[in-house]
Scaffold this active site. Structure first.
Site, PDB file in Angstrom:
ATOM      1  N   GLU A  43      10.637 -16.211  16.228  1.00  0.00           N
ATOM      2  CA  GLU A  43       9.339 -16.435  16.400  1.00  0.00           C
ATOM      3  C   GLU A  43       8.930 -17.402  17.399  1.00  0.00           C
ATOM      4  OE1 GLU A  43       4.853 -16.485  14.644  1.00  0.00           O
ATOM      5  OE2 GLU A  43       6.601 -16.490  13.243  1.00  0.00           O
ATOM      6  N   CYS A  53       3.154 -14.267  13.032  1.00  0.00           N
ATOM      7  CA  CYS A  53       1.693 -14.317  13.234  1.00  0.00           C
ATOM      8  C   CYS A  53       1.343 -14.145  14.744  1.00  0.00           C
ATOM      9  CB  CYS A  53       1.234 -15.734  12.950  1.00  0.00           C
ATOM     10  SG  CYS A  53       0.973 -16.222  11.125  1.00  0.00           S
ATOM     11  N   ASN A  75       2.384  -7.015  10.299  1.00  0.00           N
ATOM     12  CA  ASN A  75       3.321  -8.146   9.754  1.00  0.00           C
ATOM     13  C   ASN A  75       2.137  -9.039   8.742  1.00  0.00           C
ATOM     14  OD1 ASN A  75       5.345 -10.303   9.890  1.00  0.00           O
ATOM     15  ND2 ASN A  75       3.260 -11.472  10.554  1.00  0.00           N
ATOM     16  N   GLU A  76       2.507  -8.958   7.401  1.00  0.00           N
ATOM     17  CA  GLU A  76       1.784  -9.572   6.434  1.00  0.00           C
ATOM     18  C   GLU A  76       0.637  -9.575   6.516  1.00  0.00           C
ATOM     19  OE1 GLU A  76       2.677 -13.772   6.808  1.00  0.00           O
ATOM     20  OE2 GLU A  76       4.948 -13.737   6.481  1.00  0.00           O
TER      21      GLU A  76
END
Length: 831
Positions: free
Chosen positions: A66, A253, A385-386
């Protein structure tokens, strides 16, 4: 990445396995030097080669990349010039301007008008005659090495001679270059050979006449695999040395935060947009920059093509992640726009075509034009994602999945289970995934070393017929050897359950030492050098010695005691102002231990954190709405078996209350976190040496201005929690943190039996190993990682590093003493 309340413990964590909370499988205190350890605990490891364990895929362990901690620009991406296209803006960082990292002489200004280089590269520099511009790179200056070659390029619109110099305060670092620019926008190049080394270099461009400049670039010639627009060699080599089975990219994120609309060429930048792969391919001068979620600018010079290429170069499976139109990382919004959803689904189909399509297809042709006519062989792709809104996410995921499976049935589509290892979101997401027979689910969690030692059996009870697990992000909250030991112990459980856990990656991968938003990290670097953490050494040892199949084995456990939860009590807030009153602690026999109605002062309370506490109108008030972790404590750390009561009222702010119990010190306690995670969830968290784990979690929020009665009953290891007189939940914290863990695998190619043992305690593990009649040679190649629990690899030293040796005493039953605080791999040859 999971963002939110976990930020409390990521910075400055110095966890050590050897000093856990009293009563939970307490390990001996840390030893200063493992060589001085004389104590030993006896174990037996029994191997059963007659039974067949789980098959382990070649892609079992991988890496998660990331762009956090300046992992890309200023890191893995080898470009030395910061803000090369003058696109920095306050949307990226309040301190940024289009001239961040630049200094100018004479007449110079940045311009955004119709004379720009292209629609995506909007801002350029206008230089007057006799003016110059100088770039300082990402740190104290550009690092250059004596004798190394550096390639310069610039896009210019001018009729002027441009003088390009590479120098530091002591003078020239290379012979200056002169290029002649003529007419409209065009690319001009030159190369330098450094005549001496420097860490404070500057790149300057001077003009004799008016000129417009953009995309001012300087690359080392010696990139990984010698590629243009390539990767910083030492960082790429450290990743390659792991021999990862996959590369997950472009981030956590980054994927599902910001606007989902994407780049708008008509109106200019859509700043703070979610990462969309089409922004990142094609000529670099035509790739738009973006505001990075982590507070800086990302150039997309390192884009999807480069990720695919790097994965191929190191023999790893590429595993991209695309947004599902549900934002995460504290934003928690579902985008309801059917046309936009269809566009993102089509973008995902186009991504698969870009990776795998023939050169006759639209996106396969674009890949070929970038220099790679052969397909990249994409087999796995993750959507989302999450997401903390499981129903909304899954409704969109199903549409992505159906479209992908209809056109590309051989591509495995991966879902996720939210940002935590348990709780309402996790349970709901798993039920949705299981009911829909999803192929694979991505789990993420960051917990304390104790949690990892306690939960080695996490996947033992998972449904063998259900979705497979991709453990896409995990870490124990620090970079000491104690952290790495706990992760190594946990990885033995991952391997034992390789029929369920198909992929696993520690996270994050990279951190630039002077730009850190997140700790811990696997590989650290500055402009001059890079070093692997203790966690890196553990990951490398496991990745390079995976084996192809588990050989069933068992081990005896460590003797332990279970004492009651002991500790004082505490009150805290997080980005919230709150008032507490009527705090009472009563022993199980009715004895009053603490009774404070704050009618006088707060002399019984000790401030340990930030914040502004004062007695106001008969309440104890924390009034600083911006302060984080404002813990105050009262009582005796020896207290046990008691009832805690408090009345709490939220006055203002983002979250709710934090009521602590079992408080040993500022790094060791439990607290009931009511209205955490931006007032979306309540949970009981346990902190061990600063690292937190969630023991119980539920959705819920706290109202401003309302008074709540909070009661916590502690009996032995059992805790029951009451909110306004109603039982909210209960748990029993009696799971042992087992420090001795093992797994045995076999390498089918060599026939080697690989015995992997983790001894995460200050005592040696004197072990009898029984091989159950396996046909083995009499010697074993041994690799050992051993160090003090608080040892940490840094720029100035790497005390955690592998030591190899040979053990000549292998037999069907043999003895081996595993060092204190160690990870040991015995590779035993087939006889």
């Amino acid at each position: 990445m999971t963002r939110g309340r976990r930020r409390r413990w990521r910075i400055g964590l110095g966890a050590a396995v050897g000093s856990l909370l009293a009563g939970t499988a307490v390990l001996p205190s840390s030893a200063a030097d493992t060589a001085d350890v004389t104590d030993a605990v006896d174990y037996t490891v029994t191997v059963d080669p007659s039974r067949t364990g789980a098959a382990i895929d070649d892609s079992m362990y991988g890496v998660f990349f990331e762009d956090i901690n300046r992992a890309a620009d200023g890191g893995l991406y080898a470009e030395l010039v910061q803000n090369r296209s003058f696109e920095y803006a306050t949307a990226d960082n309040k301190a940024y301007t289009p001239l961040t990292a630049w200094t100018t002489t004479g007449t110079a200004r940045t311009v955004d008008d119709d004379g720009r280089l292209n629609a995506r590269n909007r801002t350029y520099l206008s230089l007057g005659a006799g003016s110059s511009v100088t770039n300082s790179g990402y740190g104290t200056g550009l690092t250059v090495r004596k004798g190394a070659r550096y390639d310069f390029s610039v896009w210019a619109r001018a009729d002027s001679a441009l003088t390009v110099t590479l120098a530091d305060a002591d003078g020239a670092l290379a012979t200056p270059k002169r290029v002649t620019a003529k007419g409209g926008w065009a690319k001009y190049t030159a190369s330098f050979t450094a005549t001496r080394a420097s860490t404070t270099g500057r790149l300057s461009v001077a003009t004799t006449r008016d000129a417009a400049l953009d995309m001012v670039s300087l690359f080392p010639r010696d990139t990984y695999n010698g590629r243009a627009n390539g990767l910083r060699k030492d960082l790429a080599e450290k990743i390659a040395a792991l021999k990862p089975g996959f590369v997950r990219f472009p981030g956590g994120c980054l994927v599902n935060t910001g606007s989902m609309e994407g780049y708008d060429a008509a109106s200019g930048y859509q700043r703070k947009r979610a990462y969309q792969w089409k922004d990142t391919v094609g000529p670099v001068e035509q790739r738009a920059t973006n505001a990075n979620f982590w507070g800086y600018n990302q150039s997309y010079g390192l884009g999807y093509y480069e990720y695919f290429q790097f994965s191929e170069d190191i023999g790893a499976m590429p595993l991209p992640v695309v947004p599902a139109l549900v934002t995460g990382c504290g934003q928690n919004q579902a985008v309801d726009d059917d046309a936009l959803l269809k566009r993102h689904i089509q973008d995902t189909l186009d991504l698969i075509e870009f990776a795998n399509g023939p050169v006759t297809s639209e996106w396969g042709r674009k890949r070929a034009q970038m220099g790679h006519p052969k397909p990249f062989h994409l087999t796995h792709l993750e959507v989302g994602n999450e997401e903390n809104l499981p129903e909304q996410f899954f409704a969109r995921f199903k549409e992505f999945s159906a479209a992908i499976e209809a056109k590309y049935p051989d591509v495995t589509v991966i879902s996720n289970s939210g940002p935590d290892d348990s709780g309402t979101t996790f349970d709901t997401a798993w039920k949705l995934n299981k009911d829909a027979d999803v192929a694979m689910v991505d789990e993420h969690y960051y917990n304390s070393p104790q949690w990892f030692l306690q939960n080695n059996d996490r996947y033992d009870s998972y449904d063998r017929g259900g979705p497979k697990v991709f453990l896409g992000e995990y870490a124990s909250g620090g970079n000491t050897f104690a952290n790495a030991l706990s992760e190594a112990a946990y990885m033995t459980g991952l391997e034992r359950n390789a029929d369920v856990v198909k992929l696993a990656s520690y996270a994050p991968l990279l951190a630039r030492e002077d730009t850190v938003q997140w700790r811990p990290d696997m590989i650290w670097f500055d402009d001059q050098k890079s070093w692997g953490s203790a966690d890196y050494e553990v990951q490398k040892l496991f990745m390079r010695n995976v084996g192809d199949r588990v050989v069933p084995s068992t081990a005896t456990s460590t003797p332990s005691t279970t004492a009651p939860i002991t500790g004082a009590v505490g009150l805290s807030t997080w980005a919230t102002s709150a008032a507490y009153d009527d705090v009472r602690v009563t022993g199980a026999d009715g004895t009053s231990l603490l009774d404070d109605d704050f009618s006088g002062d707060a002399a019984q309370w000790t401030t340990t954190g930030s914040g502004s506490w004062s007695v106001q109108d008969g309440s104890y008030v924390q009034s600083d709405e911006a302060a984080e972790n404002t813990l105050v404590t009262a009582g005796d750390p020896a207290w046990h078996d008691y009832d805690l009561h408090a009345k709490a009222t939220k006055k203002s702010g983002k979250e709710g209350f934090l009521v602590a119990f079992g408080v040993k010190d500022t790094g060791n306690y439990y607290w009931w976190n009511l209205g955490g995670w931006n007032n979306t969830q309540s949970a009981v968290e346990q902190a061990v040496n600063g690292g937190k784990s969630t023991l119980l979690a539920k959705a819920g929020s706290i109202e401003t201005g309302r008074s709540y009665d909070i009661d916590i009953k502690v009996r032995g290891r059992q805790v029951t929690l009451y909110l306004d007189g109603q039982e909210w939940g209960s748990f029993k914290d009696d799971k042992p943190a087992e420090p001795f863990r093992q797994v045995v695998t076999r390498d089918q190619k060599t026939g080697d039996l690989i015995v992997k043992v983790v001894n995460a305690q200050d005592a040696q593990a004197r072990t009898t190993v029984q091989l159950g009649g396996a046909k083995v040679a009499k010697s074993a190649a041994v690799t050992t990682l051993a160090a003090a629990p608080d040892a940490e690899n840094t720029a100035t030293g790497t005390p955690v590093k592998p030591v190899t040796s040979t053990f000549a005493g292998v037999a069907d039953t043999f003895s081996y003493t595993f060092p204190a605080n160690s990870v040991t791999f015995l590779r035993i040859k087939k006889r």
